[in-house]
Design an enzyme around this catalytic site. Structure first.
Site, PDB file in Angstrom:
ATOM      1  CG  HIS A 137      -0.227  -0.201   2.514  1.00  0.00           C
ATOM      2  ND1 HIS A 137       0.193  -1.453   2.960  1.00  0.00           N
ATOM      3  CD2 HIS A 137       0.182   0.678   3.448  1.00  0.00           C
ATOM      4  CE1 HIS A 137       0.809  -1.314   4.115  1.00  0.00           C
ATOM      5  NE2 HIS A 137       0.817  -0.026   4.438  1.00  0.00           N
ATOM      6  N   GLY A 138       0.321   2.391  -0.168  1.00  0.00           N
ATOM      7  CA  GLY A 138       1.105   3.613  -0.283  1.00  0.00           C
ATOM      8  C   GLY A 138       1.648   4.111   1.044  1.00  0.00           C
TER       9      GLY A 138
END
Length: 144
Positions: free
Chosen positions: A62-63
């Site tokens: 994920h970011g």
């Protein structure tokens, strides 16, 4: 927009390394309209900071914390990698790309973690023959 649908699931994936897997998972989120292309770079950046391998054959890239502006809606993509891919010395057979609006991030993460913590559920996921079969396992286990 669905968090998960057929277009965001890839079975029997072969990748050379975790960065290729992260790019692929991220691109599925881009194509589905959940994130801007820059979010994929933030997913790769996040992996450089610390591994997104969670255990039991699962990685959830994920970011970074500053990637929120690039997220349009909550979504996840799923790659099933039968041969596995190395995530910092651990082998991931299931790579789930995640983008979440606001605080939904932890809710989705914990739901997936609970689902795959059951060995029989993880086996069913990895043995799913169709995208629909895999989605059904997630829907029943996560209330999607």
């Amino acid at each position: 927009m669905n968090i998960l649908n057929r277009e965001k699931v890839k079975l029997n994936v072969k990748v050379n390394d975790k960065f290729e897997a992260i790019r692929m998972a991220g691109q599925l989120l881009v194509e589905a309209g959940h994130v801007e292309p820059t979010y994929v770079d933030k997913m790769l950046e996040r992996e450089q900071l610390s591994s997104t391998y969670l255990g039991a054959g699962l990685a959830m890239p994920h970011g970074t914390n500053d990637s929120k502006p690039f997220i349009k809606s909550t979504g996840m993509s799923i790659l099933v990698i039968p041969d596995g891919v190395d995530f910092g010395g651990e082998t991931a057979n299931l790579v789930i790309g995640l983008a979440a609006v606001g605080d939904e991030h932890m809710e989705v993460l914990s739901s997936v973690a609970v689902l795959v913590s059951e060995e029989e559920d993880m086996a069913r996921i990895l043995q799913a023959q169709t995208e629909e079969e895999l989605i059904a396992i997630f829907e029943e286990g996560m209330d999607l």
